[in-house]
Design a protein around this motif. Structure first.
Motif, PDB file in Angstrom:
ATOM      1  N   LEU A 297       0.840  -1.192   0.000  1.00 31.93           N
ATOM      2  CA  LEU A 297       0.000   0.000   0.000  1.00 31.93           C
ATOM      3  C   LEU A 297       0.879   1.248   0.000  1.00 31.93           C
ATOM      4  O   LEU A 297       0.571   2.239  -0.668  1.00 31.93           O
ATOM      5  N   GLY A 298       1.973   1.192   0.755  1.00 34.05           N
ATOM      6  CA  GLY A 298       2.942   2.284   0.694  1.00 34.05           C
ATOM      7  C   GLY A 298       3.576   2.383  -0.671  1.00 34.05           C
ATOM      8  O   GLY A 298       3.820   3.483  -1.185  1.00 34.05           O
ATOM      9  N   GLY A 299       3.836   1.200  -1.288  1.00 35.68           N
ATOM     10  CA  GLY A 299       4.385   1.201  -2.634  1.00 35.68           C
ATOM     11  C   GLY A 299       3.423   1.798  -3.646  1.00 35.68           C
ATOM     12  O   GLY A 299       3.847   2.369  -4.656  1.00 35.68           O
ATOM     13  N   ILE A 300       2.138   1.672  -3.401  1.00 32.08           N
ATOM     14  CA  ILE A 300       1.140   2.293  -4.277  1.00 32.08           C
ATOM     15  C   ILE A 300       1.128   3.800  -4.078  1.00 32.08           C
ATOM     16  O   ILE A 300       1.082   4.583  -5.029  1.00 32.08           O
ATOM     17  N   VAL A 301       1.198   4.219  -2.817  1.00 36.17           N
ATOM     18  CA  VAL A 301       1.139   5.645  -2.500  1.00 36.17           C
ATOM     19  C   VAL A 301       2.375   6.383  -3.018  1.00 36.17           C
ATOM     20  O   VAL A 301       2.275   7.506  -3.518  1.00 36.17           O
ATOM     21  N   GLY A 302       3.547   5.749  -2.931  1.00 32.95           N
ATOM     22  CA  GLY A 302       4.792   6.413  -3.324  1.00 32.95           C
ATOM     23  C   GLY A 302       4.788   6.934  -4.756  1.00 32.95           C
ATOM     24  O   GLY A 302       5.023   8.127  -4.987  1.00 32.95           O
ATOM     25  N   PRO A 303       4.534   6.066  -5.765  1.00 28.04           N
ATOM     26  CA  PRO A 303       4.488   6.563  -7.142  1.00 28.04           C
ATOM     27  C   PRO A 303       3.397   7.607  -7.376  1.00 28.04           C
ATOM     28  O   PRO A 303       3.579   8.541  -8.161  1.00 28.04           O
ATOM     29  N   ILE A 304       2.249   7.454  -6.686  1.00 29.34           N
ATOM     30  CA  ILE A 304       1.174   8.435  -6.860  1.00 29.34           C
ATOM     31  C   ILE A 304       1.605   9.799  -6.323  1.00 29.34           C
ATOM     32  O   ILE A 304       1.374  10.832  -6.967  1.00 29.34           O
ATOM     33  N   ILE A 305       2.242   9.816  -5.148  1.00 22.46           N
ATOM     34  CA  ILE A 305       2.744  11.076  -4.592  1.00 22.46           C
ATOM     35  C   ILE A 305       3.717  11.731  -5.567  1.00 22.46           C
ATOM     36  O   ILE A 305       3.633  12.929  -5.859  1.00 22.46           O
ATOM     37  N   GLY A 306       4.663  10.922  -6.090  1.00 25.18           N
ATOM     38  CA  GLY A 306       5.630  11.468  -7.046  1.00 25.18           C
ATOM     39  C   GLY A 306       4.944  12.023  -8.278  1.00 25.18           C
ATOM     40  O   GLY A 306       5.290  13.114  -8.757  1.00 25.18           O
ATOM     41  N   GLY A 307       3.957  11.294  -8.803  1.00 29.23           N
ATOM     42  CA  GLY A 307       3.259  11.760  -9.996  1.00 29.23           C
ATOM     43  C   GLY A 307       2.501  13.056  -9.763  1.00 29.23           C
ATOM     44  O   GLY A 307       2.525  13.965 -10.602  1.00 29.23           O
TER      45      GLY A 307
END
Length: 445
Positions: free
Chosen positions: A381-391
């Motif tokens: 779930l953190g791995g999902i949030v990380g790319p979204i935050i960057g994008g």
């Protein structure tokens, strides 16, 4: 019964195969993680590939595989403690490979995202199973380092993806890079069918003593004494028991932080550095440094973890990541910048390697696969949030500085959570403690 020289040689050979096959499987997991980051600039700049794509959509697209990882990890945890580690490994080596192959043939954003999700299911099951498998074959006093060797396959796969993109990306194209990820079905699965044994500890935990004794004859791995079952519960119900409820939540939060940092940096570091004026190959070199440093730093840290305990080392590497990430937006010479990226790799990807080792040794055999699966699944779930935050940040034009500062704060929170994890009676004691008890022969086995 004392082990004979023949048994010891069988045991060493079995351990080598388990470590090799597990590491190779996770190399392709790491390759899958980073290869998407290497092709994001191409997909953003050329709508003829899959269609028009914005940075925000690219970040969301990158999260589809991680949703699959979440599903696969939790599914593996639900069945891994009941059907065994070997079956889960074999099925998902094939699953992952087929998913990568089909992804390489997709023609639209929707189908690309769908097969990234399905590929992630196989990846998640592998990541969740490998930690339990290695923990049950590694000698006491060396489990952190063996877990670090195996889970270093993830950043090693990142290195492979970065090098392949730098050297062959133009000639292979993004589809060719994904076809490489389908190789496990032809190079690893046949070897796993032949040389990957079932865990004797798992066989004993399931009451299959005759099978465990037969496995001992084949592998040289001694049949362990049965462990007490946690409140007669197996798998996820054991994690929810009063005894493990709090540490399970804290370990999940640690993995959430570690994988948010890992996936956020691997997905967006090339694009952020490109926006700051670095050329394509230069930006991919940062990705290479990030993952290489994670391999070396994670292995060194694992040796320290076997001496003083993994919990202290994980907290320290989280703090190291925070300092390095906070320094990245600063103006500095190239050599210092590369050093900061390297330290960030040790403190983010390297920390996650150590977390897997800590978790796989925290739970008893009856709940080990579920524990690693929970950590890998919830962490994704953190791995999902990380790319979204960057994008979102890149799309808003605030880019690198804000992203790095946010990631630095998350690293500090990860260190704080780590210090709160209580000690478990099943948690492996540091090698210094074992040696003080006169168990040097076991530590050196």
């Amino acid at each position: 019964m004392p082990s004979t020289p023949v048994d010891l040689e069988k045991r060493r050979r079995t351990l080598r195969w388990v470590v090799f096959l597990s590491t190779a499987a996770l190399i392709f997991d790491g390759y899958d993680l980073v290869v998407y980051g290497t092709v994001v600039p191409v997909l953003l700049s050329d709508p003829d590939q899959l269609g028009a794509l914005t940075p925000g959509q690219a970040g969301t697209l990158g999260s589809y595989a991680l949703l699959g990882v979440l599903v696969g990890a939790l599914a593996a945890g639900a069945v891994g403690d009941r059907i065994g580690r070997r079956k889960v490994m074999l099925v998902n080596l094939a699953w992952f490979s087929v998913g990568m192959a089909i992804t390489a043939t997709t023609q639209s954003v929707a189908t690309f995202g769908a097969f990234r999700f399905l590929t992630g299911v196989g990846v998640g099951a592998l990541v969740a199973t490998v930690g339990a498998l290695v923990a049950e074959f590694a000698p006491p006093g060396q489990r952190n380092r063996y877990n670090a060797i195996v889970y270093s396959g993830i950043p090693a796969g990142g290195v492979l993806a970065a090098l392949t993109a730098i050297t062959l990306g133009d000639s292979l194209g993004w589809r060719g890079l994904f076809w490489i990820g389908a190789l496990p079905i032809v190079v690893l699965l046949p070897l796993a069918l032949r040389f990957l044994p079932e865990s004797p500890k798992w066989l004993v935990a399931r009451g299959r003593y005759a099978d465990a004794e037969a496995a001992q004859i084949r592998t040289g791995i001694p049949v362990p004494d049965p462990e007490p079952v946690v409140e007669d519960k197996v798998g996820f119900p054991a994690l929810a028991s009063r005894r493990f409820r709090l540490p399970t939540a804290l370990l999940g939060m640690m993995s959430f932080a570690g994988l948010l940092l890992t996936y956020g940096l691997n997905t967006w570091l090339p694009q952020i550095m490109g926006d700051q004026g670095y050329g394509k190959n230069y930006s991919l070199t940062f990705l290479l440094v990030l993952n290489l440093a994670a391999i070396g730093g994670g292995l060194i840290a694992s040796f320290v973890a076997d001496r003083i305990g993994a919990k202290r080392v994980v907290a320290s590497t989280f703090v190291l990541a925070s300092l390095a990430l906070a320094a990245l937006p600063l103006s500095m010479p190239a050599a210092v910048l590369f050093l900061a990226v390297a330290l960030a790799g040790v403190g983010t990807i390297g920390t996650q390697v150590l977390i897997y080792g800590l978790v796989s040794n925290y739970y008893p055999t009856s709940a080990r696969a579920a524990g690693v699966a929970w950590c890998a699944g919830f962490g994704r779930l953190g791995g999902i949030v990380g790319p979204i935050i960057g994008g979102v940040l890149v799309g808003a034009g605030v880019g690198g500085s804000t992203a790095f500062q946010l990631f630095a704060g998350i690293s500090l929170l990860g260190a704080l959570v780590t210090t709160m994890v209580p000690r478990s009676s099943h948690f492996e004691r540091p090698a210094t403690d074992l040696a003080q008890d006169g168990d040097r022969s076991t530590v050196a086995a």
